[in-house]
Design a protein around this motif. Structure first.
Motif, short mmCIF file in Angstrom:
data_model
loop_
_atom_site.label_atom_id
_atom_site.label_comp_id
_atom_site.label_asym_id
_atom_site.label_seq_id
_atom_site.Cartn_x
_atom_site.Cartn_y
_atom_site.Cartn_z
N VAL A 110 11.71 4.03 -3.33
CA VAL A 110 10.35 3.80 -3.82
C VAL A 110 10.10 2.31 -4.00
CG1 VAL A 110 8.80 4.12 -5.80
CG2 VAL A 110 10.02 6.08 -4.85
N GLU A 111 11.06 1.61 -4.61
CA GLU A 111 10.93 0.15 -4.84
C GLU A 111 10.84 -0.59 -3.52
OE1 GLU A 111 10.48 -1.59 -7.66
OE2 GLU A 111 10.34 0.36 -8.67
N ALA A 112 11.72 -0.27 -2.57
CA ALA A 112 11.71 -0.94 -1.26
C ALA A 112 10.39 -0.67 -0.53
CB ALA A 112 12.89 -0.48 -0.42
N PHE A 113 9.90 0.56 -0.62
CA PHE A 113 8.64 0.93 0.01
C PHE A 113 7.48 0.16 -0.62
CE2 PHE A 113 4.98 3.82 0.66
CZ PHE A 113 5.04 3.98 2.03
N ALA A 114 7.50 0.04 -1.94
CA ALA A 114 6.44 -0.70 -2.65
C ALA A 114 6.42 -2.16 -2.20
CB ALA A 114 6.65 -0.61 -4.16
N ASP A 115 7.59 -2.75 -1.99
CA ASP A 115 7.65 -4.13 -1.50
C ASP A 115 7.04 -4.23 -0.10
OD1 ASP A 115 8.91 -4.91 -3.83
OD2 ASP A 115 10.94 -4.88 -2.96
N GLN A 116 7.35 -3.28 0.77
CA GLN A 116 6.77 -3.28 2.12
C GLN A 116 5.25 -3.17 2.07
OE1 GLN A 116 9.07 0.10 3.72
NE2 GLN A 116 9.54 -1.24 5.47
N VAL A 117 4.76 -2.28 1.20
CA VAL A 117 3.31 -2.08 1.10
C VAL A 117 2.65 -3.34 0.57
CG1 VAL A 117 1.50 -0.76 -0.07
CG2 VAL A 117 3.49 0.42 0.87
N ARG A 118 3.23 -3.97 -0.46
CA ARG A 118 2.67 -5.21 -1.01
C ARG A 118 2.55 -6.29 0.08
NH1 ARG A 118 4.99 -3.80 -5.75
NH2 ARG A 118 7.06 -4.56 -5.21
N GLU A 119 3.60 -6.44 0.86
CA GLU A 119 3.59 -7.43 1.94
C GLU A 119 2.48 -7.12 2.94
OE1 GLU A 119 7.42 -7.93 3.81
OE2 GLU A 119 8.42 -8.05 1.86
N ALA A 120 2.37 -5.86 3.33
CA ALA A 120 1.34 -5.47 4.30
C ALA A 120 -0.06 -5.68 3.74
CB ALA A 120 1.54 -4.01 4.70
N MET A 121 -0.28 -5.38 2.47
CA MET A 121 -1.59 -5.53 1.86
C MET A 121 -1.99 -7.01 1.76
SD MET A 121 -3.04 -2.65 1.16
CE MET A 121 -2.30 -1.57 2.35
N GLN A 122 -1.04 -7.89 1.52
CA GLN A 122 -1.33 -9.32 1.39
C GLN A 122 -1.81 -9.92 2.70
OE1 GLN A 122 2.32 -10.87 -0.21
NE2 GLN A 122 1.78 -10.32 -2.32
N GLU A 123 -1.49 -9.28 3.81
CA GLU A 123 -1.88 -9.79 5.11
C GLU A 123 -3.30 -9.40 5.51
OE1 GLU A 123 1.02 -8.63 8.01
OE2 GLU A 123 2.69 -9.42 6.82
N SER A 124 -3.96 -8.54 4.74
CA SER A 124 -5.28 -8.07 5.13
C SER A 124 -6.20 -7.94 3.92
CB SER A 124 -5.16 -6.71 5.83
OG SER A 124 -6.42 -6.14 6.02
N SER A 125 -7.26 -8.77 3.91
CA SER A 125 -8.23 -8.66 2.82
C SER A 125 -9.03 -7.36 2.96
CB SER A 125 -9.16 -9.87 2.80
OG SER A 125 -9.87 -9.97 4.02
N GLU A 126 -9.20 -6.88 4.19
CA GLU A 126 -9.89 -5.61 4.41
C GLU A 126 -9.11 -4.46 3.77
OE1 GLU A 126 -10.74 -4.78 8.50
OE2 GLU A 126 -11.95 -6.58 8.74
N ALA A 127 -7.80 -4.48 3.94
CA ALA A 127 -6.97 -3.43 3.36
C ALA A 127 -7.05 -3.48 1.84
CB ALA A 127 -5.52 -3.58 3.82
N GLU A 128 -6.98 -4.66 1.26
CA GLU A 128 -7.08 -4.79 -0.20
C GLU A 128 -8.42 -4.27 -0.70
OE1 GLU A 128 -6.25 -8.82 -1.34
OE2 GLU A 128 -4.09 -8.56 -1.09
N SER A 129 -9.48 -4.58 0.03
CA SER A 129 -10.81 -4.11 -0.35
C SER A 129 -10.90 -2.58 -0.28
CB SER A 129 -11.85 -4.74 0.57
OG SER A 129 -13.12 -4.23 0.31
N TYR A 130 -10.31 -2.02 0.77
CA TYR A 130 -10.32 -0.56 0.94
C TYR A 130 -9.54 0.12 -0.19
CZ TYR A 130 -9.75 4.04 3.04
OH TYR A 130 -9.75 5.39 3.27
N VAL A 131 -8.40 -0.44 -0.55
CA VAL A 131 -7.60 0.13 -1.64
C VAL A 131 -8.37 0.06 -2.95
CG1 VAL A 131 -5.50 -0.18 -3.02
CG2 VAL A 131 -5.38 -0.26 -0.52
#
Length: 181
Positions: A110-131
């Motif tokens: 879960v922790e490793a997955f959360a880190d991957q998701v955080r990295e992916a979200m930081q690369e896209s302002s559209e994704a952050e807005s959608y979340v």
């Protein structure tokens, strides 16, 4: 066996930053109290179904007590299996049967997955807005969540027999099988 519980996950418009909603469909209303969830209204869906639906219908035709737990998983996370889904299912089953499953290795995932998701979200302002939009919808609608902090029963007091009883029954079964051969 006269009871079955099947498990599943379904992509849905839910945020990875909130607890994952769980739906319950069941043959008997007692499952509501057991799992701390309301049985969702019977679907009138007619069309293609998966093997789990066929299995559940078969069990009900055999007059088994049957429940299906389904976790709603964030549809936008497609980077592989989501360990939050597995954790939610394990905790829901533990709650329903008054048991406690060690989650150490799964929590590491879960922790490793959360880190991957955080990295992916930081690369896209559209994704952050959608979340953010999904979070707002979630907070407004308050989806159905099991309550893991108030167990359905003390460990070992759920619908599962005590470990000693299971072992004794298994030994008797094996002894009888040997004698029959």
């Amino acid at each position: 066996a006269t009871t079955s519980v099947t498990l599943g996950a379904q992509p849905a418009a839910v945020s990875h930053t909130r607890p994952l909603p769980v739906t319950l469909s069941a043959s008997h209303p007692e499952f509501e109290q057991q799992f701390g969830l309301e049985i969702r209204a019977t679907s009138r869906y007619q069309g293609p179904v998966g093997i789990v639906s066929v299995l559940n219908l078969h069990h009900r035709d055999m007059e088994w007590r049957n429940a299906h737990l389904r976790v709603m998983a964030p549809h936008y996370l497609t980077m592989g299996p989501n360990p939050n889904v597995a954790t939610t299912l394990v905790k829901t089953i533990d709650h329903g049967f008054g048991v406690s499953t060690p989650l150490g290795p799964l929590e590491e995932r879960v922790e490793a997955f959360a880190d991957q998701v955080r990295e992916a979200m930081q690369e896209s302002s559209e994704a952050e807005s959608y979340v953010t939009q999904l979070e707002e919808q979630y907070d407004e609608n308050q989806p159905q969540l099991p309550t893991f902090d108030a167990p359905a029963g003390e460990p070992g007091s759920g619908n599962l027999p005590a470990a000693d009883d299971l072992l004794s029954d298994l030994e008797n079964f094996l002894r009888e099988r040997r004698q029959d051969e």
